[in-house]
Design a protein around this motif. Structure first.
Motif, PDB file in Angstrom:
ATOM      1  N   ASP A  32       0.831  -1.213   0.000  1.00  0.00           N
ATOM      2  CA  ASP A  32       0.000   0.000   0.000  1.00  0.00           C
ATOM      3  C   ASP A  32       0.859   1.255   0.000  1.00  0.00           C
ATOM      4  OD1 ASP A  32      -2.305  -1.432   0.103  1.00  0.00           O
ATOM      5  OD2 ASP A  32      -2.674  -1.134   2.244  1.00  0.00           O
ATOM      6  N   MET A  33       2.006   1.176   0.675  1.00  0.00           N
ATOM      7  CA  MET A  33       2.844   2.360   0.808  1.00  0.00           C
ATOM      8  C   MET A  33       3.777   2.532  -0.389  1.00  0.00           C
ATOM      9  SD  MET A  33       1.659   3.503   3.570  1.00  0.00           S
ATOM     10  CE  MET A  33       2.722   4.840   4.041  1.00  0.00           C
ATOM     11  N   VAL A  36       6.748  -1.675  -4.076  1.00  0.00           N
ATOM     12  CA  VAL A  36       6.478  -2.748  -5.042  1.00  0.00           C
ATOM     13  C   VAL A  36       7.730  -2.886  -5.913  1.00  0.00           C
ATOM     14  CG1 VAL A  36       3.974  -2.453  -5.095  1.00  0.00           C
ATOM     15  CG2 VAL A  36       5.387  -1.113  -6.640  1.00  0.00           C
ATOM     16  N   PRO A  37       7.903  -4.045  -6.559  1.00  0.00           N
ATOM     17  CA  PRO A  37       9.083  -4.212  -7.398  1.00  0.00           C
ATOM     18  C   PRO A  37       9.222  -3.055  -8.382  1.00  0.00           C
ATOM     19  CG  PRO A  37       7.932  -6.290  -7.188  1.00  0.00           C
ATOM     20  CD  PRO A  37       7.089  -5.258  -6.503  1.00  0.00           C
ATOM     21  N   MET A  58       9.542   7.643  -3.616  1.00  0.00           N
ATOM     22  CA  MET A  58       8.512   8.467  -4.263  1.00  0.00           C
ATOM     23  C   MET A  58       8.378   9.845  -3.615  1.00  0.00           C
ATOM     24  SD  MET A  58       5.432   5.741  -4.574  1.00  0.00           S
ATOM     25  CE  MET A  58       5.602   4.196  -5.444  1.00  0.00           C
ATOM     26  N   GLY A  59       9.455  10.346  -3.011  1.00  0.00           N
ATOM     27  CA  GLY A  59       9.397  11.694  -2.444  1.00  0.00           C
ATOM     28  C   GLY A  59       8.848  11.779  -1.039  1.00  0.00           C
ATOM     29  N   PHE A  60       8.673  10.652  -0.336  1.00  0.00           N
ATOM     30  CA  PHE A  60       8.263  10.742   1.069  1.00  0.00           C
ATOM     31  C   PHE A  60       9.102   9.791   1.920  1.00  0.00           C
ATOM     32  CE2 PHE A  60       5.749   6.904   2.042  1.00  0.00           C
ATOM     33  CZ  PHE A  60       5.543   6.385   0.769  1.00  0.00           C
ATOM     34  N   THR A  61       8.957   9.910   3.235  1.00  0.00           N
ATOM     35  CA  THR A  61       9.743   9.092   4.159  1.00  0.00           C
ATOM     36  C   THR A  61       8.860   8.041   4.804  1.00  0.00           C
ATOM     37  OG1 THR A  61      11.073  11.026   4.629  1.00  0.00           O
ATOM     38  CG2 THR A  61      11.339   9.167   6.110  1.00  0.00           C
ATOM     39  N   LEU A  62       9.337   6.816   4.798  1.00  0.00           N
ATOM     40  CA  LEU A  62       8.576   5.703   5.355  1.00  0.00           C
ATOM     41  C   LEU A  62       9.437   5.005   6.391  1.00  0.00           C
ATOM     42  CD1 LEU A  62       5.943   3.993   4.861  1.00  0.00           C
ATOM     43  CD2 LEU A  62       7.350   2.541   3.435  1.00  0.00           C
ATOM     44  N   THR A  63       8.819   4.532   7.475  1.00  0.00           N
ATOM     45  CA  THR A  63       9.589   3.775   8.455  1.00  0.00           C
ATOM     46  C   THR A  63       9.043   2.354   8.555  1.00  0.00           C
ATOM     47  OG1 THR A  63       8.173   4.501  10.258  1.00  0.00           O
ATOM     48  CG2 THR A  63      10.109   5.819   9.828  1.00  0.00           C
TER      49      THR A  63
ATOM     50  N   TYR B  60      -4.635   4.602   3.579  1.00  0.00           N
ATOM     51  CA  TYR B  60      -3.753   4.493   2.422  1.00  0.00           C
ATOM     52  C   TYR B  60      -4.353   3.575   1.369  1.00  0.00           C
ATOM     53  CZ  TYR B  60      -0.223   6.645   5.362  1.00  0.00           C
ATOM     54  OH  TYR B  60       0.465   7.511   6.159  1.00  0.00           O
ATOM     55  N   SER B  61      -5.320   2.768   1.795  1.00  0.00           N
ATOM     56  CA  SER B  61      -5.824   1.718   0.921  1.00  0.00           C
ATOM     57  C   SER B  61      -7.251   1.392   1.342  1.00  0.00           C
ATOM     58  CB  SER B  61      -4.893   0.511   1.075  1.00  0.00           C
ATOM     59  OG  SER B  61      -5.365  -0.583   0.354  1.00  0.00           O
ATOM     60  N   SER B  91       2.479  16.854  -3.444  1.00  0.00           N
ATOM     61  CA  SER B  91       3.916  16.630  -3.326  1.00  0.00           C
ATOM     62  C   SER B  91       4.207  15.136  -3.195  1.00  0.00           C
ATOM     63  CB  SER B  91       4.463  17.396  -2.127  1.00  0.00           C
ATOM     64  OG  SER B  91       3.917  16.875  -0.946  1.00  0.00           O
ATOM     65  N   ASN B  92       3.173  14.330  -3.237  1.00  0.00           N
ATOM     66  CA  ASN B  92       3.340  12.903  -2.974  1.00  0.00           C
ATOM     67  C   ASN B  92       2.326  12.135  -3.810  1.00  0.00           C
ATOM     68  OD1 ASN B  92       4.020  10.585  -1.693  1.00  0.00           O
ATOM     69  ND2 ASN B  92       3.610  11.333   0.367  1.00  0.00           N
ATOM     70  N   GLU B  94       2.205  10.030  -6.479  1.00  0.00           N
ATOM     71  CA  GLU B  94       2.205   8.641  -6.919  1.00  0.00           C
ATOM     72  C   GLU B  94       1.544   7.729  -5.885  1.00  0.00           C
ATOM     73  OE1 GLU B  94       6.042   7.570  -8.290  1.00  0.00           O
ATOM     74  OE2 GLU B  94       5.480   5.526  -8.810  1.00  0.00           O
ATOM     75  N   ARG B  95       1.965   7.866  -4.627  1.00  0.00           N
ATOM     76  CA  ARG B  95       1.396   6.991  -3.616  1.00  0.00           C
ATOM     77  C   ARG B  95      -0.062   7.339  -3.317  1.00  0.00           C
ATOM     78  NH1 ARG B  95       3.023   8.274   1.733  1.00  0.00           N
ATOM     79  NH2 ARG B  95       0.911   9.099   1.766  1.00  0.00           N
ATOM     80  N   TYR B  98      -2.839   5.695  -5.347  1.00  0.00           N
ATOM     81  CA  TYR B  98      -3.137   4.277  -5.119  1.00  0.00           C
ATOM     82  C   TYR B  98      -4.548   4.110  -4.550  1.00  0.00           C
ATOM     83  CZ  TYR B  98      -2.270  -0.571  -3.689  1.00  0.00           C
ATOM     84  OH  TYR B  98      -2.316  -1.927  -3.540  1.00  0.00           O
ATOM     85  N   ASP B 256       1.075  -4.493  -7.788  1.00  0.00           N
ATOM     86  CA  ASP B 256       2.101  -4.080  -8.754  1.00  0.00           C
ATOM     87  C   ASP B 256       1.463  -3.413  -9.968  1.00  0.00           C
ATOM     88  OD1 ASP B 256       3.708  -5.370  -7.053  1.00  0.00           O
ATOM     89  OD2 ASP B 256       4.289  -7.008  -8.394  1.00  0.00           O
ATOM     90  N   TYR B 259       0.147   0.089  -9.248  1.00  0.00           N
ATOM     91  CA  TYR B 259       1.221   1.091  -9.276  1.00  0.00           C
ATOM     92  C   TYR B 259       1.742   1.282 -10.699  1.00  0.00           C
ATOM     93  CZ  TYR B 259       1.619   2.418  -4.445  1.00  0.00           C
ATOM     94  OH  TYR B 259       1.379   2.977  -3.219  1.00  0.00           O
ATOM     95  N   LYS B 263       1.933   4.772 -12.739  1.00  0.00           N
ATOM     96  CA  LYS B 263       3.129   5.262 -13.438  1.00  0.00           C
ATOM     97  C   LYS B 263       2.782   5.645 -14.870  1.00  0.00           C
ATOM     98  CE  LYS B 263       7.128   3.608 -11.013  1.00  0.00           C
ATOM     99  NZ  LYS B 263       6.649   2.623  -9.996  1.00  0.00           N
ATOM    100  N   GLN B 277      13.858  13.569  -6.935  1.00  0.00           N
ATOM    101  CA  GLN B 277      12.644  13.539  -6.123  1.00  0.00           C
ATOM    102  C   GLN B 277      12.957  13.137  -4.685  1.00  0.00           C
ATOM    103  OE1 GLN B 277       9.990  10.521  -7.401  1.00  0.00           O
ATOM    104  NE2 GLN B 277       8.295  11.258  -6.162  1.00  0.00           N
ATOM    105  N   MET B 498       5.025   2.975   8.810  1.00  0.00           N
ATOM    106  CA  MET B 498       4.470   4.275   9.163  1.00  0.00           C
ATOM    107  C   MET B 498       5.143   5.380   8.365  1.00  0.00           C
ATOM    108  SD  MET B 498       4.587   5.982  12.950  1.00  0.00           S
ATOM    109  CE  MET B 498       6.300   6.427  12.792  1.00  0.00           C
ATOM    110  N   GLU B 499       4.362   6.354   7.955  1.00  0.00           N
ATOM    111  CA  GLU B 499       4.922   7.474   7.212  1.00  0.00           C
ATOM    112  C   GLU B 499       5.500   8.479   8.200  1.00  0.00           C
ATOM    113  OE1 GLU B 499       1.986   9.462   4.876  1.00  0.00           O
ATOM    114  OE2 GLU B 499       3.434  10.833   3.975  1.00  0.00           O
TER     115      GLU B 499
END
Lengths: 78, 724
Positions: A32-33, A36-37, A58-63, B60-61, B91-92, B94-95, B98, B256, B259, B263, B277, B498-499
Motif C-alpha cells: 500500500d505504501m 512494489v518491485p 517516491m518523495g516521502f519518508t517511510l519507516t 492508504y488503501s 507533493s506525494n 504517486e502513492r 493508489y 504491482d 502502481y 506510473k 525527487q 508508518m509514514e
C-alpha cells in the motif's frame, strides 16, 4: 548488481526493489505504501536503537521495523 | 434530498484541514455505529443549498485489514454518497493515487482535490492539472486547504459530478494475463448469480476474492456458500500457480499493476520533477538532528517534559478556578439548604461528583492541545519511530509512550487524559493494551496517599522512595501489557509501516477545533455516567445511617458536655469546641462503619488481612474508587480525625505510624495495592468509551484489583516470613 535484504542496507544506500516476500496483512501494508518491485528507495537512517529503519521513496519518508524489512529484497546500486 | 459528499484521502494529505475549511465550526463528531472510529460530519452552504460533508477516516488503501478501512468502505457502499472528494497530496502524488485507483475500481463517482500545490511547487514538482484530469477521466481541482484556496471551485466540480450520475462506469486496470482471464470468468459467474451485486460491483467482488479479502469472502459465504467456495477455490489454484511459477501472490500482482497503471498515468505529461525527487528537503534536514542517535532521545525527553509541564502546570490555574467555583456552589448549598440527607446528596453526591468531572476539563483541554500540537507538526511520528524498539518488546507501539507519560509516567499525571491520549495509536491491539495499562502509572491523585504513607513509615528516605515507586509503576505497567498481549489481547503485532510526514506548522483553527471537540465529547459522555456512579458511591458511604439509639448516644454526650460547660464556667470555650468536634468525628467514624461501604470493608477484613489491611483501610480503598485522593480523607474519617486538611494529614500520618494495625510492611503492601488496583471510575468510564465496550471497563476493575491484591498479598506474606 547485488541483491540484498533491506535489513542489511547501509545508511545512504540506494537501490531498486526486487521482491516483496510477504502476503496477508504485512504484505498488504508494505505494498500500500508503494513498496512494489521497481520502486527506487534510499535508506535515510535508523532509529537510535537501530530499529526501525527510515527510507525515502517516491518523495516521502517511510519507516519499517527490521522484521518487516526482512521481507524486502533490494538490488543495490553499486 | 440533501446531497452527501464523502471526503477521503491518505493521512497527512490535508483532509481534516480541508474539512475544517469547508465546514468551519459547523461540524458534528460522533462514532461510526459500533466502533470507535470517529465520524465527522459538517454542512457546507452552496448556492443556497446545504451540502452534507462526511469526513472519512484517513487511509492508504481500502483493504479489510484495519477498522478505518472497513468503515470507509462500508460507508461508501452503504450510504452511497453522491460523490467522493478524494484529497491528494500533490507533493506525494504517486502513492496518493493508489487509493484513488481503488475508489474508481469500486465504480464510485470521484472528484479530485489536488492539495498542497504550493508545497509541491517548492519541492520542484510541476503537475499538469488538465492532463491529470484527462488521464483519470475525473475533474481535478488544485487546492491549498490551509488558506482555503480552490475550495469553491472544488465544491462546484463535486456537485457537477454528483448531478451527472450516468457517467460513473467502473474503471478497469489490466492485471496481466494470469489474472485478467480469471477475473472475467469470475465476474461472469458473479453477475449471473446476482452474487452480492446489489451492494457491490461484480468485477470489484471478483478482485476482492483474488485479494482474499476477509470481509467480502465472509459476506459471500453467507450469501451463497456454494459460489463463494468455487471462487475461493479458483483463487487458491491461482495462488498456487503463481507461487510455483513466479514465487508471488495474487494480491502482490494486483498491487504491482495498480502502481504500474499509476506510473503510466503520470507519464502522460502529468508530472515533471526539477532535481532528484528523493533529495533531502528542509524537513529531512531537521530530522538529521531530531532523530539523531544521540541528540534525538535527549530532545525527545525535553519535548515530553515541556508537554508535561504545559499540561499539568498551566492547567493548574483554570483547574483551581473550577475548584473554587464548585467550593462556592457547595458553600451556597451548605448555607441555604436544610440539614439532612438531601443536603448531603446535593453537596457530597452531586456537586462533588460533577465538580470532579468538570475539574478535569481544563486538564484535558491542555493535554489535547499539547498532543494535537505534537501530532499536527509531525513530531509524534518521530517519537513513535524512536521509542518503538523499546515498547515493541512489551507488545506495544512506539506511540504508546505519550499515553504513559501523560498518565503519570513522570509522577503526577492523570490517567483520564492518558487513556484518551491512546487515540493517537492506530493499531487496535496495541492501543487496547496501552489504555488498559496506563492507569497503573502514579497519577497526581495517588501521590498524596503515597506521600502520607511514606511520611509515616519511611520519612528519612522520601525522595528515593518516590523515585522507586515511579520505577515500579513503569515496570508493572509494561509487564502487565506484555501479559495482556500474550493472553487476552494476544496476536501478531500490527505492522509498524508508518509514514514520517514532513514537519508542518499547524493551523490555529485546526488546533482549536480538534481540542474543543474532543473535550466536549469528554464532558458529554463521561459526565452522564460519572454523575450516576458518584451518587451511587455517596449512597454506599451514607446509607444506612446510624440507628437512632446510637445517634441519640452521641447527642447525649454533646448535651452532657454542654451542661457541664454551663455548670463549670471555668473551662475555656476552645476546649469545649474541641471536645464537641471530637464527638462529631467519633460519630462520623461510627456512621461510616455502619454504612454499606463500612460493612463491606468489615466483611472483607478476613480476606484483606492477607495483605495486611484492616476494615478502615478497606473502606478508604472502596472510597478510592471515586477518586484516589478520597483514600486520604476517608482514612481520616475512619480514624476519627474528620475530613482532612494538611494539618490533619500530619496527625493522620502520626496516628498510622502508632497504630498497631500498621507497620512499614503494611505501608508497602498498601502502596502497591493502591498503585495497581481498579482505576478511579472516571478512568473506567473513559476506558469503556475509548475501547468501545463496557466489558473492558469491567475487566480493568476486576483484573486490576485481583492483580493488586495478589501483589500486595504476596509482598505482605513473604515480607512477614522474612521477619519485616
Amino acid at each position: 548488481m547485488q541483491v540484498i535484504n533491506m535489513r542489511q542496507m547501509k545508511r545512504g544506500q540506494t537501490g531498486t526493489i526486487k521482491r516483496i516476500g510477504a502476503n496477508g496483512q504485512m504484505g498488504c501494508r508494505i505494498r500500500d505504501m508503494g513498496l512494489v518491485p521497481g520502486t527506487r528507495i534510499t535508506i535515510q537512517g535508523r532509529a537510535p536503537l537501530k530499529d526501525p529503519v527510515a527510507l525515502r521513496l517516491m518523495g516521502f519518508t517511510l519507516t519499517l521495523r527490521n522484521s518487516e524489512a526482512d521481507f524486502i529484497l533490494v538490488e543495490v546500486d553499486s | 434530498m440533501k446531497t452527501t459528499i464523502a471526503l477521503a484521502g491518505n493521512p497527512n494529505a490535508g483532509k481534516t484541514t480541508l474539512f475544517n475549511a469547508l465546514t468551519g465550526a459547523r461540524q458534528h463528531v460522533g462514532n461510526y455505529p459500533g466502533v470507535t472510529v470517529e465520524k465527522k460530519q459538517g454542512v457546507y452552504q452552496f448556492n443556497g443549498n446545504s451540502v452534507q460533508i462526511v469526513d472519512l477516516p484517513g487511509t492508504y488503501s481500502l483493504s479489510a485489514y484495519s477498522l478505518e478501512e472497513v468503515v470507509a468502505r462500508d460507508f461508501l457502499v452503504k450510504e452511497c454518497p453522491a460523490v467522493v472528494v478524494n484529497i491528494l497530496d500533490a507533493s506525494n502524488l504517486e502513492r496518493n493515487l493508489y487509493l484513488t485507483m481503488q475508489f474508481m475500481e469500486m465504480g464510485l463517482p470521484v472528484c479530485i482535490a489536488l492539495n498542497m500545490m504550493d508545497l509541491a511547487e517548492k519541492r520542484g514538482i510541476e503537475i499538469n492539472v488538465s492532463a491529470l484530469s484527462k488521464a483519470l477521466g475525473t475533474p481535478v481541482i488544485a487546492t491549498i486547504a490551509r488558506n482555503g484556496a480552490g475550495k469553491k471551485e472544488l465544491m462546484q466540480a463535486a456537485i457537477e459530478v454528483a448531478n451527472n450520475k450516468t457517467a460513473t462506469k467502473p474503471f478497469c486496470i489490466s492485471y496481466g494475463e494470469d489474472i485478467d482471464g480469471l477475473l472475467r470468468q469470475m465476474e461472469k459467474q458473479i453477475r449471473q448469480a446476482g452474487f452480492l451485486t446489489d451492494t457491490y460491483d461484480s468485477r470489484w467482488i471478483a478482485l476482492k476474492y483474488l485479494e482474499s479479502d476477509e470481509q467480502i469472502v465472509s459476506l459471500g459465504q453467507k450469501a451463497n456458500a456454494q459460489l463463494s467456495s468455487q471462487l475461493e477455490l479458483k483463487t487458491r489454484n491461482l495462488s498456487e500457480h503463481l507461487f510455483k511459477t513466479l514465487e508471488t501472490y495474487p494480491e502482490a500482482i494486483i498491487a504491482d499493476h495498480r502502481y504500474g497503471y499509476i506510473k503510466s498515468i503520470l507519464k502522460q505529461d502529468v508530472i515533471r520533477f526539477r532535481g532528484d525527487q528523493n533529495r533531502l528537503f528542509i524537513s529531512d534536514k531537521i530530522d538529521k538532528v531530531l532523530v539523531n542517535r544521540f541528540a534525538g532521545p535527549l530532545i525527545m525527553l525535553a519535548v515530553l517534559l515541556v508537554l508535561y509541564h504545559f499540561t499539568f502546570s498551566y492547567s493548574a490555574i483554570p483547574v483551581a478556578w473550577m475548584e473554587a467555583f464548585f467550593v462556592w456552589i457547595g458553600g451556597l448549598a451548605q448555607t441555604h439548604l436544610a440539614d439532612g440527607v438531601l443536603k448531603s446528596l446535593i453537596i457530597a453526591g452531586i456537586i462533588d461528583g460533577v465538580g470532579g468531572v468538570l475539574g478535569f476539563v481544563p486538564l484535558i483541554m491542555f493535554m489535547f492541545l499539547g498532543v494535537a500540537l505534537l501530532e499536527d507538526t509531525g513530531y509524534l511520528a518521530r517519537v513513535a519511530f524512536m521509542m518503538d524498539r523499546v515498547f515493541r518488546v512489551f507488545g506495544l507501539h512506539g506511540s504508546s509512550v505519550m499515553a504513559y507519560i501523560v498518565s503519570g509516567g513522570i509522577a503526577g499525571g492523570c490517567a483520564v487524559p492518558g487513556v484518551m491520549a491512546s487515540r493517537t495509536l492506530k493499531s487496535r491491539k496495541e492501543r487496547l493494551a496501552t489504555l488498559l495499562t496506563v492507569p497503573f502509572m502514579n497519577c497526581g491523585a495517588k501521590l498524596p496517599v503515597f506521600a502520607l504513607l511514606v511520611a509515616a513509615f519511611f520519612s528519612e528516605k522520601k525522595a528515593i522512595m518516590m523515585f522507586v515507586l515511579t520505577l515500579i509503576a513503569w515496570i508493572g505497567a509494561l509487564l502487565v501489557a506484555k501479559l495482556l498481549r500474550i493472553t487476552v489481547i494476544r496476536g501478531e503485532s500490527t505492522p509498524f509501516v508508518m509514514e514520517l510526514p514532513p514537519y508542518r506548522c499547524p493551523t490555529f483553527k485546526g488546533l482549536a477545533i480538534h481540542t474543543w471537540e474532543r473535550t466536549w465529547q469528554y464532558i458529554k459522555k463521561a459526565g452522564t455516567v460519572i454523575l450516576g456512579i458518584s451518587i451511587l458511591l455517596w449512597s454506599m458511604m451514607t446509607f444506612p445511617g446510624l440507628p437512632e439509639s446510637q445517634g441519640r448516644h452521641y447527642d447525649q454526650q454533646r448535651e452532657t458536655l454542654k451542661s457541664t460547660f454551663q455548670i463549670d464556667q471555668g473551662i475555656i470555650d476552645q476546649d469545649i469546641k474541641k471536645q464537641l468536634a471530637l464527638i462529631d468525628k467519633k460519630e462520623a467514624e461510627a456512621a461510616l462503619r455502619h454504612s454499606i461501604a463500612g460493612r463491606l470493608g468489615t466483611a472483607l477484613e478476613p480476606v484483606s488481612r492477607l495483605a495486611g489491611f484492616d476494615w478502615r483501610t478497606n473502606i478508604s480503598l472502596v472510597g478510592g474508587f471515586a477518586a484516589k485522593e478520597v483514600i486520604v480523607s476517608t482514612l481520616g474519617t475512619a480514624y476519627s480525625l474528620g475530613q482532612t486538611d494538611s494539618e490533619q494529614n500530619i496527625a493522620l500520618s502520626k496516628k498510622l505510624a502508632q497504630s498497631p494495625n500498621w507497620s512499614p510492611l503494611t505501608a508497602i503492601s498498601a502502596i502497591l495495592f493502591i498503585m495497581f488496583y481498579a482505576p478511579c471510575f472516571v478512568s473506567v468510564a473513559c476506558i469503556c468509551r475509548e475501547s468501545g465496550s463496557w466489558k473492558w471497563g469491567a475487566f480493568s476493575i476486576v483484573f486490576n484489583t485481583l492483580l493488586a491484591f495478589f501483589i500486595a498479598g504476596a509482598v505482605y506474606q513473604i515480607g512477614g516470613i522474612l521477619g519485616f
